[in-house]
Design a protein around this motif. Structure first.
Motif, PDB file in Angstrom:
ATOM      1  N   PRO A 147      -4.275 177.339  -5.672  1.00 18.75           N
ATOM      2  CA  PRO A 147      -3.789 176.170  -4.920  1.00 18.75           C
ATOM      3  C   PRO A 147      -3.801 174.889  -5.753  1.00 18.75           C
ATOM      4  O   PRO A 147      -2.868 174.076  -5.659  1.00 18.75           O
ATOM      5  N   ALA A 148      -4.850 174.698  -6.562  1.00 20.36           N
ATOM      6  CA  ALA A 148      -4.896 173.510  -7.420  1.00 20.36           C
ATOM      7  C   ALA A 148      -3.794 173.559  -8.467  1.00 20.36           C
ATOM      8  O   ALA A 148      -3.185 172.530  -8.794  1.00 20.36           O
ATOM      9  N   ALA A 149      -3.501 174.759  -8.997  1.00 22.37           N
ATOM     10  CA  ALA A 149      -2.431 174.903  -9.986  1.00 22.37           C
ATOM     11  C   ALA A 149      -1.064 174.632  -9.368  1.00 22.37           C
ATOM     12  O   ALA A 149      -0.164 174.094 -10.030  1.00 22.37           O
ATOM     13  N   LYS A 150      -0.893 174.977  -8.106  1.00 26.77           N
ATOM     14  CA  LYS A 150       0.363 174.669  -7.419  1.00 26.77           C
ATOM     15  C   LYS A 150       0.505 173.161  -7.206  1.00 26.77           C
ATOM     16  O   LYS A 150       1.598 172.601  -7.367  1.00 26.77           O
ATOM     17  N   ARG A 151      -0.589 172.511  -6.850  1.00 28.67           N
ATOM     18  CA  ARG A 151      -0.547 171.050  -6.687  1.00 28.67           C
ATOM     19  C   ARG A 151      -0.225 170.375  -8.009  1.00 28.67           C
ATOM     20  O   ARG A 151       0.552 169.412  -8.054  1.00 28.67           O
ATOM     21  N   PHE A 152      -0.813 170.879  -9.083  1.00 27.58           N
ATOM     22  CA  PHE A 152      -0.559 170.286 -10.395  1.00 27.58           C
ATOM     23  C   PHE A 152       0.905 170.446 -10.780  1.00 27.58           C
ATOM     24  O   PHE A 152       1.530 169.513 -11.302  1.00 27.58           O
ATOM     25  N   CYS A 174       0.975 175.799 -12.275  1.00 26.37           N
ATOM     26  CA  CYS A 174       0.669 175.619 -13.700  1.00 26.37           C
ATOM     27  C   CYS A 174      -0.776 175.172 -13.827  1.00 26.37           C
ATOM     28  O   CYS A 174      -1.213 174.258 -13.116  1.00 26.37           O
ATOM     29  N   TYR A 175      -1.530 175.833 -14.696  1.00 29.41           N
ATOM     30  CA  TYR A 175      -2.890 175.404 -15.008  1.00 29.41           C
ATOM     31  C   TYR A 175      -2.840 174.386 -16.145  1.00 29.41           C
ATOM     32  O   TYR A 175      -2.125 174.586 -17.130  1.00 29.41           O
TER      33      TYR A 175
END
Length: 716
Positions: free
Chosen positions: A347-352, A363-364
């Motif tokens: 989820p954090a990678a999608k927000r980024f 994306c990480y």
């Protein structure tokens, strides 16, 4: 005994200390006997306060593209590079205990890797120290007739404001924490420390005397209040004191099971030590249920400062190489700790992807905090979107080696689809009709200078882009999914740029002309192995790319460069070259305790870098280098002892893992006889290159094969 870490005290610095760990907690034992220090660490202890620049609305890929296009380097650095100069986000040191009351004299120190137990002795004074494998508890047992005490040493978060001696580190006071609250009551000693986010941690100990032996139990706990952290520590210390014998049995059983998974026996002591120490660091530093290993694992620097490079997650090499060997070494749980953490960060990678790149998908960040947030820094690398493809590759490799169809469907496939959605949203059509990224770079070529912005696509980016679509086509076929878009995208990607001699370049107009630590332009050779060397043109590309690196010398290499170069030599099938590079790494870049210290701190002349910041990726990658000398598998083909020197008349390995869950053990005797033992975790067929034979095994089936070779005519 053969693989024990043996040191003669006093141990002068934390990065030479005896390392203990259980994935969640770590400890380093070092210092003079009269002030012996037990430096503690806790996985996942971070200050996650974001750098203010990363929350600005113009902190975006679009802004970065505009500033590069305008060559506005000052504004580019102030917005995208400057965040890394902020104190947080960062990994946090915990603190230490010092043993006071023993004489100032020399001692002998030994860490048994077999059972993760340290022993120190000086005359009649003896210590046994172990960190329980299944509980966050350090146990110090001391035999001495002298009155001794254990003194808590909190990190100086509220101490001096001057910078530390290491230019890579920031002072702890930059975080603005209050002084610790010391505790010395009811048999408990230590302190609590308030950190960011309204959180606290407690480092507490409990001393007892049993059968004339002094004993100290130490633990670290976090909570939303100081009282809560203390209560958690006290409860664990009291419970553990009553069940220490059971904890010791569980500790020994855990490490016995860990070492039962795999083993190697080599005629080269340096390479064998590399394998066992790197494997130990993986077992001590990474466990399911805990934060995965950042740059320093569970051994954050104890130097009254924040750790080098914030002890963060660098995804342009470091995390990928740290977790390079767990599959082939058959330590699946250690690697799953990282993969599951990345999955929880989806989820954090999608927000980024949405906020920074303004794309769909995920994306990480290339340089990442524990919670998946970007740290900034050299933006051409820390904010490059292709690093996520390399992380996806770790998921693919996990499936390839385990053969787990559920993992393929539920983890690998969704992650690749999300990654491709982000990448597709960034790719543009170049003048020649091919696809290109708006920006491109090659870690960490030209450092943080304007030259680092290469003409798209760099060999690094292009190799990863091609790998993304090649893997998606393969996965689509396995799962019966359509692949039209993937084939179309792959067909529009250009080929890797090479110079007039056929050696890989950084980019189509950027030649490799100077020594550099990062072989990012050679990613297609290793680890992606897109260029296999089977065709004459591919072999020529491998040979000339490696020859070019050799001709430029090692003056600007660091420790991991030598291990990566050894793996390039393995792809080239130059066993002697691989061994030489690994020996150079072993002799010039390892602390006496086995830690990789990055620079040529012994001043052997191999590198101009003579500093000693400690990171773990090269230790773990050296394990994979040894594994690939002994065993290789690709596309259903396996080869035993594919790249071993001609003078290795004997060697053996046990329990290494290849594609589709096949467990392999083999022994080469001085008479040239090879005994191969196979154990299929899944039904399948494998082509054994050594005997030109296809082997079909059912799930659970075991088989033994034997043949004779002549070591003097093995592939060099």
């Amino acid at each position: 005994m053969k693989h024990d870490i043996i040191l003669n005290g006093p141990i002068p610095s934390w990065d030479e200390g005896l390392p203990l760990g259980n994935g969640g907690m770590g400890c380093l034992i070092w210092g003079p006997l009269h002030a012996l220090r037990f430096s503690m660490d806790l996985a996942g202890l971070w200050d996650l306060t974001p750098a203010p620049q990363t929350k600005r609305p113009d902190f975006s890929y679009r802004t970065m593209c505009r500033l590069v296009r305008q060559q506005n380097w000052a504004e580019l650095q102030s917005l995208f590079d400057a965040p890394y100069a902020c104190a947080a986000p960062t990994k946090l040191p915990v603190g230490a205990f010092e043993l006071a009351g023993l004489p100032e004299q020399a001692y002998s120190a030994r860490l048994s890797l077999q059972d993760a137990t340290a022993e120190l002795q000086s005359g009649a004074h003896r210590l046994r120290v172990w960190l329980a494998a299944t509980t966050p508890l350090l146990v110090v047992e001391l035999e001495t007739t002298l009155p001794v005490r254990f003194v808590p040493k909190p990190p100086p978060y509220a101490g001096a404001t001057e910078g530390p001696a290491d230019p890579l580190c920031r002072p702890l006071s930059a975080l603005g924490y209050p002084p610790p609250e010391r505790i010395d009551q009811d048999g408990l000693q230590g302190f609590t420390q308030k950190i960011s986010g309204g959180r606290y941690y407690a480092l507490l100990s409990r001393s007892t005397v049993r059968n004339g032996r002094k004993r100290l139990l130490i633990t670290v706990q976090t909570a939303s209040s100081a009282q809560g952290a203390c209560a958690a520590c006290e409860a664990l210390l009291m419970k553990s004191d009553a069940s220490l014998a059971r904890l010791r049995r569980a500790h020994l059983a855990w490490w016995r099971a860990f070492w039962a998974q795999s083993a190697v026996t080599l005629p080269d002591d340096a390479l064998e030590q590399l394998w066992y120490r790197g494997t130990y660091f993986l077992g001590a530093g990474s466990r399911p249920g805990h934060a995965p290993m950042p740059l320093q694992g569970v051994w954050t620097a104890d130097q009254s400062a924040l750790p080098p490079w914030k002890g963060d997650y660098h995804n342009d090499l470091n995390t990928q190489f740290t977790y390079a060997a767990y599959l082939t070494s058959n330590h699946l749980q250690q690697g799953e700790a990282f993969l599951e953490h990345l999955w929880t960060l989806l989820p954090a990678a999608k927000r980024f992807a949405a906020e920074f790149y303004q794309t769909d998908g995920m994306c990480y960040p290339g340089v990442m905090a524990l919670d998946g947030s970007p740290l900034g820094g050299w933006p051409m690398y820390s904010l490059s979107p292709t690093n996520s493809i390399w992380l996806c590759r770790l998921f693919y490799e996990h499936y390839r080696i385990t053969g787990d169809p559920e993992f393929l469907r539920e983890r690998v496939w969704p992650l690749y689809l999300e990654c491709e959605r982000c990448i597709r949203g960034l790719l543009c059509e170049a003048a020649d009709g091919t696809l290109a990224l708006p920006l491109s770079s090659s870690p960490e070529i030209y450092d943080d200078s304007p030259r680092a912005w290469l003409t798209p696509n760099s060999s690094y980016d292009l190799a990863l882009l091609r790998d993304l679509y090649e893997r998606l086509i393969e996965l689509s076929a396995l799962l019966g999914e359509p692949q039209t878009v993937c084939r179309s995208q792959l067909n529009r990607l250009p080929q890797l740029p090479a110079d007039e001699n056929g050696a890989l370049m950084y980019a189509k107009d950027a030649f490799v002309r100077e020594s550099h630590r990062h072989f990012s332009h050679a990613l297609a050779i290793y680890p992606l192995r897109q260029i296999s060397g089977k065709a004459p043109q591919e072999k020529a590309c491998i040979d000339r790319t490696i020859a070019q690196l050799e001709s430029l010398g090692t003056s600007r290499w660091v420790g991991f460069s030598f291990v990566w170069f050894a793996l390039l030599k393995i792809v080239q099938r130059d066993a002697d070259g691989a061994v030489q590079a690994l020996r150079q790494f072993y002799h010039a870049f390892l602390s006496p305790n086995g830690f990789h210290l990055n620079g040529d701190f012994r001043k052997t002349g191999l590198s101009e870098f003579q500093y000693r910041p400690f990171t773990l990726e090269a230790n773990c990658l050296s394990v994979q280098a040894v594994n690939e000398m002994l065993l290789y598998s690709q596309n259903g083909e396996i080869e035993i002892f594919p790249v071993i020197p001609a003078d290795w008349r004997t060697c053996a390995f046990r329990g290494l893992r290849v594609e589709n869950g096949l467990i392999v053990s083999a022994e080469l005797t001085a008479t040239g006889c090879v005994t191969l033992r196979l154990h299929a975790k899944r039904a399948g067929s494998w082509y054994l290159k050594n005997t030109n034979q296809t082997l079909r095994l059912e799930q659970g089936e075991r088989r033994i094969c034997r043949w004779t070779i002549k070591p003097d005519i093995q592939d060099p």
